[in-house]
Design a protein around this motif. Structure first.
Motif, PDB file in Angstrom:
ATOM      1  N   UNK A 157      -2.731  17.236  -2.956  1.00 54.38           N
ATOM      2  CA  UNK A 157      -1.602  16.374  -2.532  1.00 54.38           C
ATOM      3  C   UNK A 157      -1.282  15.093  -2.483  1.00 54.38           C
ATOM      4  N   UNK A 158      -2.406  14.212  -1.935  1.00 53.09           N
ATOM      5  CA  UNK A 158      -2.409  12.937  -1.761  1.00 53.09           C
ATOM      6  C   UNK A 158      -2.487  12.189  -3.133  1.00 53.09           C
ATOM      7  N   UNK A 159      -3.086  12.766  -4.102  1.00 51.62           N
ATOM      8  CA  UNK A 159      -3.096  12.172  -5.642  1.00 51.62           C
ATOM      9  C   UNK A 159      -1.706  12.136  -6.254  1.00 51.62           C
ATOM     10  N   UNK A 160      -1.042  13.427  -5.933  1.00 48.42           N
ATOM     11  CA  UNK A 160       0.281  13.448  -6.299  1.00 48.42           C
ATOM     12  C   UNK A 160       1.330  12.397  -5.677  1.00 48.42           C
ATOM     13  N   UNK A 161       1.141  12.288  -4.342  1.00 44.12           N
ATOM     14  CA  UNK A 161       2.147  11.391  -3.571  1.00 44.12           C
ATOM     15  C   UNK A 161       1.607   9.956  -4.226  1.00 44.12           C
ATOM     16  N   UNK A 162       0.433   9.745  -4.312  1.00 44.72           N
ATOM     17  CA  UNK A 162      -0.001   8.287  -4.814  1.00 44.72           C
ATOM     18  C   UNK A 162       0.380   7.910  -6.288  1.00 44.72           C
ATOM     19  N   UNK A 163       0.441   9.093  -7.141  1.00 38.23           N
ATOM     20  CA  UNK A 163       0.831   8.924  -8.473  1.00 38.23           C
ATOM     21  C   UNK A 163       2.319   8.949  -8.621  1.00 38.23           C
ATOM     22  N   UNK A 164       3.047   9.369  -7.790  1.00 31.78           N
ATOM     23  CA  UNK A 164       4.600   9.401  -8.027  1.00 31.78           C
ATOM     24  C   UNK A 164       5.153   8.073  -7.133  1.00 31.78           C
ATOM     25  N   UNK A 165       4.330   7.711  -6.213  1.00 33.20           N
ATOM     26  CA  UNK A 165       4.573   6.378  -5.604  1.00 33.20           C
ATOM     27  C   UNK A 165       4.564   5.412  -6.418  1.00 33.20           C
ATOM     28  N   UNK A 166       3.401   5.364  -7.281  1.00 34.11           N
ATOM     29  CA  UNK A 166       3.302   4.143  -8.206  1.00 34.11           C
ATOM     30  C   UNK A 166       4.084   4.215  -9.145  1.00 34.11           C
ATOM     31  N   UNK A 167       4.542   5.480  -9.631  1.00 34.76           N
ATOM     32  CA  UNK A 167       5.718   5.402 -10.690  1.00 34.76           C
ATOM     33  C   UNK A 167       6.970   4.865 -10.093  1.00 34.76           C
ATOM     34  N   UNK A 168       7.374   5.236  -8.774  1.00 34.10           N
ATOM     35  CA  UNK A 168       8.403   4.884  -8.155  1.00 34.10           C
ATOM     36  C   UNK A 168       8.612   3.333  -8.165  1.00 34.10           C
ATOM     37  N   UNK A 169       7.287   2.714  -7.710  1.00 36.71           N
ATOM     38  CA  UNK A 169       7.269   1.333  -7.517  1.00 36.71           C
ATOM     39  C   UNK A 169       7.362   0.628  -8.682  1.00 36.71           C
ATOM     40  N   UNK A 170       6.939   1.084  -9.802  1.00 33.07           N
ATOM     41  CA  UNK A 170       6.931   0.523 -11.074  1.00 33.07           C
ATOM     42  C   UNK A 170       8.347   0.596 -11.696  1.00 33.07           C
ATOM     43  N   UNK A 171       9.205   1.550 -11.521  1.00 29.93           N
ATOM     44  CA  UNK A 171      10.512   1.769 -11.998  1.00 29.93           C
ATOM     45  C   UNK A 171      11.353   0.708 -11.310  1.00 29.93           C
ATOM     46  N   UNK A 172      11.021   0.659  -9.843  1.00 27.81           N
ATOM     47  CA  UNK A 172      11.808  -0.265  -9.157  1.00 27.81           C
ATOM     48  C   UNK A 172      11.502  -1.729  -9.466  1.00 27.81           C
ATOM     49  N   UNK A 173      10.329  -2.049  -9.728  1.00 26.12           N
ATOM     50  CA  UNK A 173       9.792  -3.337 -10.278  1.00 26.12           C
ATOM     51  C   UNK A 173      10.485  -3.725 -11.584  1.00 26.12           C
ATOM     52  N   UNK A 174      10.549  -2.891 -12.321  1.00 27.19           N
ATOM     53  CA  UNK A 174      11.220  -3.077 -13.813  1.00 27.19           C
ATOM     54  C   UNK A 174      12.846  -3.087 -13.636  1.00 27.19           C
ATOM     55  N   UNK A 175      13.572  -2.439 -12.802  1.00 26.59           N
ATOM     56  CA  UNK A 175      14.772  -2.378 -12.523  1.00 26.59           C
ATOM     57  C   UNK A 175      15.233  -3.781 -11.912  1.00 26.59           C
TER      58      UNK A 175
END
Length: 200
Positions: A157-175
């Motif tokens: 579960x922690x890997x899932x949270x970390x991976x999805x958090x990274x994707x969310x941060x990346x999307x926010x940064x690009x946006x």
């Protein structure tokens, strides 16, 4: 060796023999064009191999003999400056503008984080975590409603949270960068430019 003003020379301890001396700290502060310093900024100038604790100790000693003064701005970011008779506080407009480029997170080192030594930086990090949790929760609601799987999946579960958090941060940064670029382009396009082809 820099010649110190008499009022400083008379106060510092000339027999002080340690890895970082009071004299060296004062010399660095006087030679720099900065009106103030955080401990991190001073550490990088005096000697990067010296710990922040050592720099803090020297600054505390210099404060006790009124060579250095300190103010807290904002919250728990402490700034140090030479206590000249002509020193003015609050900061000058130039000093305030320079301070705007340093956020609590920029002063949060790994050591300070592990020892919980930088409350402003840690609070900023926690607040960002709360906000990103809300973003992930909202994204989860939308993906569930659309029957779409999360971008990252794993056995833990922690890997899932970390991976999805990274994707969310990346999307926010690009946006954010895309919106800023468009906004800056729109402002530049809306500002009229002088016609230099006509000599009149």
């Amino acid at each position: 060796m820099t010649t110190l003003p008499t009022w400083i020379e008379d106060r510092i301890d000339p027999t002080f023999e340690k890895k970082l001396t009071q004299r060296h700290v004062v010399e660095v502060m006087l030679e720099s064009d900065r009106p103030f310093f955080s401990i991190r900024q001073l550490q990088s100038r005096v000697r990067p191999t010296v710990s922040t604790e050592t720099v803090r100790n020297r600054l505390d000693e210099l404060r006790e003999i009124d060579v250095v003064a300190a103010e807290t701005y904002p919250e728990t970011i402490t700034l140090y400056y030479i206590n000249h008779p002509e020193s003015q506080w609050p900061l000058s407009p130039e000093g305030k503008r320079a301070l705007e480029y340093e956020t609590p997170l920029e002063t949060l080192s790994t050591g300070d984080f592990l020892r919980l030594r930088n409350p402003a930086g840690i609070r900023t990090l926690v607040l960002a975590g709360f906000q990103l949790s809300l973003v992930l929760f909202s994204a989860g609601v939308v993906l569930t409603a659309l029957s779409i799987d999360a971008p990252v999946s794993a056995s833990h579960g922690l890997w899932v949270a970390a991976g999805n958090l990274f994707v969310a941060c990346l999307v926010l940064l690009v946006a954010e960068r895309a919106v800023r670029k468009r906004r800056d382009g729109g402002i530049a396009a809306s500002v009229p430019t002088a016609d230099r082809s006509n000599p009149k």
